[in-house]
Design an enzyme around this catalytic site. Structure first.
Site, PDB file in Angstrom:
ATOM      1  N   CYS A  18      34.661  93.888  87.733  1.00 16.22           N
ATOM      2  CA  CYS A  18      35.795  94.787  87.947  1.00 16.22           C
ATOM      3  C   CYS A  18      36.230  94.861  89.403  1.00 16.22           C
ATOM      4  O   CYS A  18      35.616  94.267  90.277  1.00 16.22           O
ATOM      5  CB  CYS A  18      35.399  96.202  87.532  1.00 16.22           C
ATOM      6  SG  CYS A  18      34.637  96.260  85.924  1.00 16.22           S
ATOM      7  N   ASP A 384      36.819  74.272  90.272  1.00 13.75           N
ATOM      8  CA  ASP A 384      35.820  75.115  90.929  1.00 13.75           C
ATOM      9  C   ASP A 384      34.468  75.072  90.235  1.00 13.75           C
ATOM     10  O   ASP A 384      33.429  75.068  90.870  1.00 13.75           O
ATOM     11  CB  ASP A 384      36.333  76.562  91.002  1.00 13.75           C
ATOM     12  CG  ASP A 384      36.701  77.088  89.637  1.00 13.75           C
ATOM     13  OD1 ASP A 384      35.864  77.725  89.010  1.00 13.75           O
ATOM     14  OD2 ASP A 384      37.833  76.827  89.187  1.00 13.75           O
ATOM     15  N   CYS A 479      23.008  85.015  96.404  1.00 17.46           N
ATOM     16  CA  CYS A 479      22.453  84.919  95.051  1.00 17.46           C
ATOM     17  C   CYS A 479      22.847  83.543  94.524  1.00 17.46           C
ATOM     18  O   CYS A 479      24.026  83.189  94.507  1.00 17.46           O
ATOM     19  CB  CYS A 479      23.003  85.992  94.122  1.00 17.46           C
ATOM     20  SG  CYS A 479      22.399  85.762  92.425  1.00 17.46           S
ATOM     21  N   CYS A 482      22.310  81.691  89.073  1.00 17.77           N
ATOM     22  CA  CYS A 482      22.879  80.921  87.963  1.00 17.77           C
ATOM     23  C   CYS A 482      22.774  79.416  88.210  1.00 17.77           C
ATOM     24  O   CYS A 482      22.979  78.614  87.301  1.00 17.77           O
ATOM     25  CB  CYS A 482      24.338  81.333  87.718  1.00 17.77           C
ATOM     26  SG  CYS A 482      25.333  81.374  89.193  1.00 17.77           S
TER      27      CYS A 482
HETATM   28  S1  SF4 Z   1      23.826  84.743  88.998  1.00 18.54           S
HETATM   29 FE1  SF4 Z   1      25.552  83.573  89.798  1.00 18.54          FE
HETATM   30  S2  SF4 Z   1      27.383  84.678  89.152  1.00 18.54           S
HETATM   31 FE2  SF4 Z   1      25.640  86.071  88.924  1.00 18.54          FE
HETATM   32  S3  SF4 Z   1      25.545  87.234  90.832  1.00 18.54           S
HETATM   33 FE3  SF4 Z   1      24.181  85.486  91.066  1.00 18.54          FE
HETATM   34  S4  SF4 Z   1      25.470  83.903  91.967  1.00 18.54           S
HETATM   35 FE4  SF4 Z   1      26.833  85.466  91.166  1.00 18.54          FE
END
Ligand code: SF4
Length: 507
Positions: A18, A384, A479, A482
């Site tokens: 969001c 992307d 992060c 994924c």
């Molecule tokens: S897992 Fe991937 S999409 Fe989710 S917060 Fe981490 S980097 Fe972003």
């Protein structure tokens, strides 16, 4: 089985990706509703299902108005003039598919909390990982919930901590210490203060800005800096991970770092896809990062050394998010950048459309290859990311079959997405992620398998090292869960392992 059900429940509950925006003005006779409208419009790309605003009227009453639809549809002129006040917050919501009550007003934000003692409104972006645990504790305390969203659990938690006190910094400090997850949150009190909080790892972006004129001072808080630009404000800085910022129409800006983490986990996907290119997130220009992602792809591309391909090649972006990366690629490769796919602007972005069938229909409706440009060419197609693979497969097929391209070479600015996101972004299951599924099935040969499923003549993904270099942050600051399957929150690591074992057992 119980655990499997738990995962499904987590999947099926509404999750948000969001936008939040807040504004406070020191002139109590001035309405900020028009600023809310403009700020939310600038953040429309982060959520398109519903729009909501809360405004503080003179006398300390909070009014909240929220409805399904885009900002321009919900906040019509009549509403903007009817709902006015000098402090306000707003929210654009994206709800994931399959959520019960997906269109229900109960799930929209801001969440307006009121009991005999306290009143506030809050807007939230993220996912609370210990949602079940907190909800269970609150259930035991006799709290009644009307939705099963993180937002309500969070609001009820804040409401119960606030019993008997109005020391908001203390209330919010305590709340933050009980939460595990990714969240950027703004809260407006009935006294006219706005508090902005970012989780200790800083998953979701949040920034502040100001606009000082001779008549009045305004302060802003926004998911992205592009919203502050669009209301004519000056970007001040990002809210730091683990920080509470207090914006007051009486006292200026105050802040406190409440949790100082040894690392951060800023979502890499914001730079790759989600954020608007004109935003600056945690001191990094999104546009420049995307440009560099394209340069890095070209620097490491073996096909550029093949004269037969190179002399017949054009660089084509998947509009719109592939553009910056294609410009970077073309510049580095010294090849022409050409728009070879025409986009129908009146169809929404496919990734955030609920429902797989709608997604399939949308690609054909949305994109059309320009035959005169791509016919008989080696098209180096820049995009992307590949999430499920269905969209990419259709684009490659459109270029070849409808456009007459000789070959299609796919270049992807995000490394393979192999694991779900439990931090609020809609990558639903490992099994639905083409890279996650095929990696489990084919081991080291999974990239070849992806290329075959997609139907591209060649496929190159960004490496994780080149991604972090382009963003200009270390692996300890971002992060990358994924892409690696390593989650920065221990609670989520267990969930990921469990999901891996479920998918493996089905192969
Ligand atoms: S897992 Fe991937 S999409 Fe989710 S917060 Fe981490 S980097 Fe972003």
């Amino acid at each position: 089985m119980l655990k499997v059900r738990r995962i499904r429940q987590m999947r099926e509950k509404p999750r948000e990706h969001c936008a939040i925006f807040g504004v406070t003005c020191d002139d109590i006779g001035y309405s900020v509703s028009n600023f809310l409208y403009r700020g939310l419009i600038a953040l429309q790309h982060r959520g398109q299902e519903s729009t909501g605003i809360s405004l503080l009227k003179t006398g300390g009453n909070i009014f909240t108005y929220k409805k399904n639809g885009l900002v321009s549809k919900v906040l019509k002129e009549k509403i903007i003039s009817q709902y006015w006040g000098n402090v306000g917050i707003g929210h654009n919501r994206y709800a994931t598919t399959g959520a019960v009550g997906f269109n229900s007003s109960l799930y929209m934000q801001p969440f307006h909390f009121k009991n005999n003692e306290i009143e506030f409104s809050m807007a939230f972006n993220g996912t609370i990982a210990n949602f079940d645990e907190i909800k269970k504790r609150m259930d035991e305390m006799g709290r009644i919930f009307i939705t099963d969203t993180d937002t309500e659990v969070l609001a009820q938690l804040i409401g119960s901590i606030a019993l008997g006190t109005e020391d908001w910094p203390e209330i919010l400090k305590l709340t933050s210490k009980l939460l595990d997850g990714s969240y950027s949150l703004i809260l407006m009190t009935s006294k006219g203060d706005i508090y902005a909080i970012r989780d200790p790892l800083g998953f979701k972006p949040l920034c502040i800005g100001e606009l000082k004129t001779e008549q009045r001072n305004l302060y802003f808080v926004a998911s992205e800096s592009c919203a502050i630009d669009s209301v004519g404000g000056f970007f001040l800085r990002d809210v730091k991970p683990g920080e509470i910022v207090h914006l007051s129409h009486q006292k200026d800006i105050h802040s406190e770092l409440i949790i100082n983490s040894h690392r951060t986990a800023i979502c890499q996907f914001e730079y790759v896809y989600f954020a608007r290119p004109d935003s600056i997130l945690d001191n990094v220009s999104v546009a420049e990062a995307r440009l560099q992602l394209g340069i890095n792809l070209a620097k490491n591309d073996p096909i550029l050394k093949n004269p037969e391909i190179y002399n017949n090649a054009i660089v084509v972006p998947v509009p719109d998010s592939g553009r910056s990366v294609a410009v970077g690629y073309a510049k580095e490769a010294k090849l022409p950048y050409i728009e070879g796919l025409m986009k129908n602007r009146y169809v929404h972005r496919t990734f955030i459309m609920p429902g797989q069938s709608k997604r399939k229909i949308a690609v054909k409706d949305k994109l059309n290859p320009i035959k005169n440009i791509v016919k008989d060419k080696d098209v180096i197609l820049l995009d992307d990311s590949i999430v499920r693979g269905t969209t990419t497969q259709q684009i490659v097929s459109l270029l070849r079959e409808k456009g007459g391209a000789k070959r299609v070479h796919l270049r992807i600015s995000c490394p393979p997405i192999i694991s779900p996101c439990y931090m609020g972004i809609d990558f639903p299951t490992k099994n639905e992620l083409i890279a996650g599924r095929l990696q489990l099935q084919h081991g080291d040969n999974y990239l070849k398998a992806i290329q075959q499923v997609i139907g591209a003549d060649s496929l190159v993904y960004q490496t994780i090292d080149n991604l972090t270099q382009a963003i200009g942050k270390t692996k300890n600051e971002l992060c990358l869960a994924c892409l690696t399957g390593n989650y920065p929150l221990k609670s989520l690591q267990k969930l990921a392992q469990l999901e891996d074992s479920i998918v493996k057992s089905r192969i």
